[in-house]
Design an enzyme around this catalytic site. Structure first.
Site, PDB file in Angstrom:
ATOM      1  N   ASP A 106      -0.957  13.267  36.558  1.00 43.46           N
ATOM      2  CA  ASP A 106      -0.179  14.076  37.499  1.00 43.46           C
ATOM      3  C   ASP A 106      -0.950  14.152  38.822  1.00 43.46           C
ATOM      4  O   ASP A 106      -2.102  13.727  38.926  1.00 43.46           O
ATOM      5  CB  ASP A 106       0.130  15.462  36.905  1.00 43.46           C
ATOM      6  CG  ASP A 106       1.377  16.069  37.543  1.00 43.46           C
ATOM      7  OD1 ASP A 106       1.765  15.641  38.644  1.00 43.46           O
ATOM      8  OD2 ASP A 106       1.963  16.996  36.964  1.00 43.46           O
ATOM      9  N   GLU A 155       7.220  24.351  40.871  1.00 42.14           N
ATOM     10  CA  GLU A 155       5.985  24.608  40.127  1.00 42.14           C
ATOM     11  C   GLU A 155       5.049  25.552  40.896  1.00 42.14           C
ATOM     12  O   GLU A 155       5.099  25.635  42.100  1.00 42.14           O
ATOM     13  CB  GLU A 155       5.272  23.287  39.849  1.00 42.14           C
ATOM     14  CG  GLU A 155       5.098  22.440  41.091  1.00 42.14           C
ATOM     15  CD  GLU A 155       4.353  21.145  40.834  1.00 42.14           C
ATOM     16  OE1 GLU A 155       3.555  21.088  39.906  1.00 42.14           O
ATOM     17  OE2 GLU A 155       4.580  20.197  41.595  1.00 42.14           O
TER      18      GLU A 155
HETATM   19  C1  BGC Z   1       4.314  17.655  39.364  1.00 46.66           C
HETATM   20  C2  BGC Z   1       5.001  16.454  38.746  1.00 46.66           C
HETATM   21  C3  BGC Z   1       5.503  15.528  39.814  1.00 46.66           C
HETATM   22  C4  BGC Z   1       4.377  15.157  40.750  1.00 46.66           C
HETATM   23  C5  BGC Z   1       4.801  14.213  41.851  1.00 46.66           C
HETATM   24  C6  BGC Z   1       3.306  17.252  40.440  1.00 46.66           C
HETATM   25  O1  BGC Z   1       2.828  18.350  41.121  1.00 46.66           O
HETATM   26  O2  BGC Z   1       3.676  18.395  38.350  1.00 46.66           O
HETATM   27  O3  BGC Z   1       6.043  16.872  37.915  1.00 46.66           O
HETATM   28  O4  BGC Z   1       6.077  14.411  39.227  1.00 46.66           O
HETATM   29  O5  BGC Z   1       3.862  16.337  41.335  1.00 46.66           O
HETATM   30  O6  BGC Z   1       5.599  14.815  42.783  1.00 46.66           O
END
Ligand code: BGC
Length: 606
Positions: free
Chosen positions: A303, A499
């Protein structure tokens, strides 16, 4: 001479017969897919044999477009992948703008000695959210309520097309998390707290996204986040999942078995920890479980900057993650430093060359299997299909199927001729409807120059504008003469988030909401509470004060699907994908049902 000629022709004939027999034998003992797989692997081995350590390390590096110092670096460092994180788009955020950007990047990749095309990644988690005017579908939580595999597969096909039109050939989706605590800000990225639903819909999404491999719509799916991202204590993002082997197996690993059987080509590791061990260094799960036991042959990506959260120096972090089984690193910023460190680690023997070769083979095989070498660039022909009416129809249908009616005391269906007051700024806000991962990483209020139908517009269309009055500022409700209305609809819920920012220790209606609901209660009118939210919200008694409650989740751009159900034009089929808490104890899923106001699976029909 003549004899010699006869002999030659006999030899030739014999060779042909032997060849024919080999083909017949191989066809009878193997499927066509097996032989194609073998060819792909052979091709990957051949390319690998031509690669220098720079080529290999470059393939393992994924850089965010915002941090790419120059396109030339794609060539210089032999980069394997570029990504657009949430909200990252070319200055000209149109299909053409994207296509030009990604094509130019591919030109640099293709001009390297081995001409290996790039994987270009993005989070098209409910449609191509980074692209202006894309069709935005309900977030996974809504699709979990709809619980319809065919529909999810169709949505995924459209998403793949819209991605491919822009040169995005890797979608970091499906998120097959199984959230167990709705305080988590990524609850809406999960279809359900029930692993069986997640698994079925996840498989459907993989199938739809990867449906067109070896064509101009070749898109790679990505199961994320491996594993137990939805099991963290108190639903804290990137937190620690303190779980038993049984929970790990039956709740969180379960959808991965199915997703991998459905040929998902990539998996993303989770930021979170399991029993205090960070997933990015968890060799027994990444290599032991995922790659060995589950026989995952695809590529495992980290990630975003997740390695930097591991203990030790940068080099320690890289060694730990690659040795644990990570094949490609979403660096995403200091890529030159990363590449140097990785090369040094190989030289020092801290990462065995065998591990590097395995990682690169997985990356190459994926690119070959998708047909990326034949179709590295976006096909301009696809542009006219983006945002089409037929795709918007599918989104509208998905919205209708995702709606969950929680309470209905003689309010629904609505009817033509009814006089309606619609209250609240969310009623006329595409940004609110779409939520996070739309236009920006966290999402934002406002129409953001996107195309779509707001709830207000949908109600106007359904009832006729002359029968609808809109009160944007809900605080003015108690100063408004309500006598002329048959129904008051209050639209409220959660402002967009994604998130980290989305974690909420107490997801509930706000104080302002409660005041407005009191006013509605006293009005003596029929009232409908229409919720836009990424999870169930504590109602704190509001359920007694209004006549009807409908959860629309984060429906996306096509709100006509909402009125289709409210008007009774389409069946109310949505059922709760998570249990709706009665009090704060019910934030945790999977408890005995008395902790919940409405248990998972609940939903009224009309
Ligand atoms: C997230 C992922 C995402 C990635 C790329 C991360 O912060 O946890 O779900 O795919 O960013 O954008």
């Amino acid at each position: 001479m003549g004899v010699l000629m006869i002999n030659k022709s006999i030899v030739k004939k014999n060779i042909l017969i032997i060849l024919f027999m080999v083909i017949v034998w191989s066809c009878s003992s193997k499927t066509v897919a097996d032989s194609t797989d073998e060819l792909d692997i052979t091709k990957a081995h051949y390319i690998l044999s031509k690669m220098t350590i720079d080529d290999k390390v470059g393939q393992m590096t994924q850089v965010a477009r915002d941090y790419l110092e120059s396109y030339e670096d794609i060539k210089t460092y032999r980069l394997g992948s570029i990504l657009s994180g949430g909200g990252s788009a070319p200055p000209n955020n149109s299909v053409k703008g994207w296509r030009e950007m990604t094509s130019k990047m591919q030109d640099y990749a293709l001009s390297t000695p081995l001409g290996i095309p790039l994987l270009y990644g993005s989070d098209a988690v409910h449609g191509h959210g980074n692209l202006r005017n894309a069709v935005i579908f309900p977030h996974h939580i809504g699709l979990g309520a709809a619980n319809n595999e065919k529909l999810v597969e169709e949505i995924a096909k459209i998403t793949a097309l819209e991605c491919a039109a822009t040169g995005v050939n890797w979608n970091f989706n499906p998120c097959i998390t199984v959230p167990q605590d709705i305080r988590w800000g990524r609850t809406y990225e999960g279809f359900s707290s029930n692993p069986e639903i997640v698994s079925r819909l996840g498989v459907a999404e993989v199938k739809g996204l990867q449906y067109n491999w070896n064509s101009n719509i070749s898109v790679l799916a990505c199961l994320k986040h491996f594993v137990a991202d939805g099991g963290t204590n108190k639903g804290i993002d990137r937190g620690n999942s303190i779980i038993s082997d049984k929970e790990l197996e039956e709740i969180h690993l379960y959808p991965y078995y199915e997703g991998i059987k459905a040929n998902a080509g990539s998996v993303m590791a989770s930021f979170s920890k399991i029993n205090s061990v960070p997933m990015h260094q968890n060799e027994s799960l990444l290599t032991g479980r995922l790659k060995n036991d589950m026989n995952f042959q695809g590529l495992l990506v980290s990630d975003w900057a997740a390695l930097t959260l591991l203990p030790g120096s940068s080099k320690d972090q890289i060694a730990a993650a690659i040795n644990a089984g990570i094949d490609m690193v979403m660096v995403p910023d200091k890529y030159k430093e990363f590449i140097n460190n990785l090369k040094e680690l190989v030289k020092e023997g801290r990462i065995p060359e065998k591990r590097i070769n395995d990682a690169v083979l997985r990356i190459l095989t994926t690119k070959i299997k998708m047909g990326l070498f034949e179709n590295p660039k976006a096909d301009p022909e696809l542009e006219s299909l983006v945002g089409s009416d037929s795709s918007r129809e599918v989104a509208r249908e998905a919205v209708a199927q995702s709606l969950v009616i929680l309470k209905n005391d003689k309010v629904l269906p609505m009817y033509v001729g009814q006089r309606v007051l619609i209250v609240g700024e969310f009623a006329n806000d595409l940004g609110a409807q779409c939520g996070g991962w739309t236009t920006t990483w966290q999402g934002k209020l406002g129409n953001n120059n996107n195309t779509g139908v707001t709830i207000l517009k949908a109600v106007n269309e359904a009832l006729g504008k002359q029968n609808v009055v809109y009160l944007k500022d809900s605080r003015m409700l108690n100063k408004t003469d309500l006598s002329e209305f048959d129904l008051i609809i209050y639209v409220t819920g959660e402002e967009p988030y994604a998130e980290m920012n989305g974690d909420n220790p107490y997801p509930s209606l706000s104080r302002v909401d409660m005041k407005i609901i009191d006013t509605l209660d006293k009005s003596g009118k029929k009232t409908l509470l229409l919720l836009i939210s990424g999870r169930p919200l504590l109602l704190d008694g509001a359920e007694e004060k209004v006549d009807a409650i409908v959860a629309s989740w984060l429906p996306g751009t096509e709100a006509m699907g909402i009125t289709d159900v409210l008007m009774g034009w389409k069946e109310a089929k949505g059922r709760l994908p998570y249990s709706w808490p009665a009090d704060s104890k019910g934030f945790v899923q999977g408890l005995t049902s008395d902790k919940y106001l409405y248990p998972i699976g609940y939903g009224l029909s009309l």
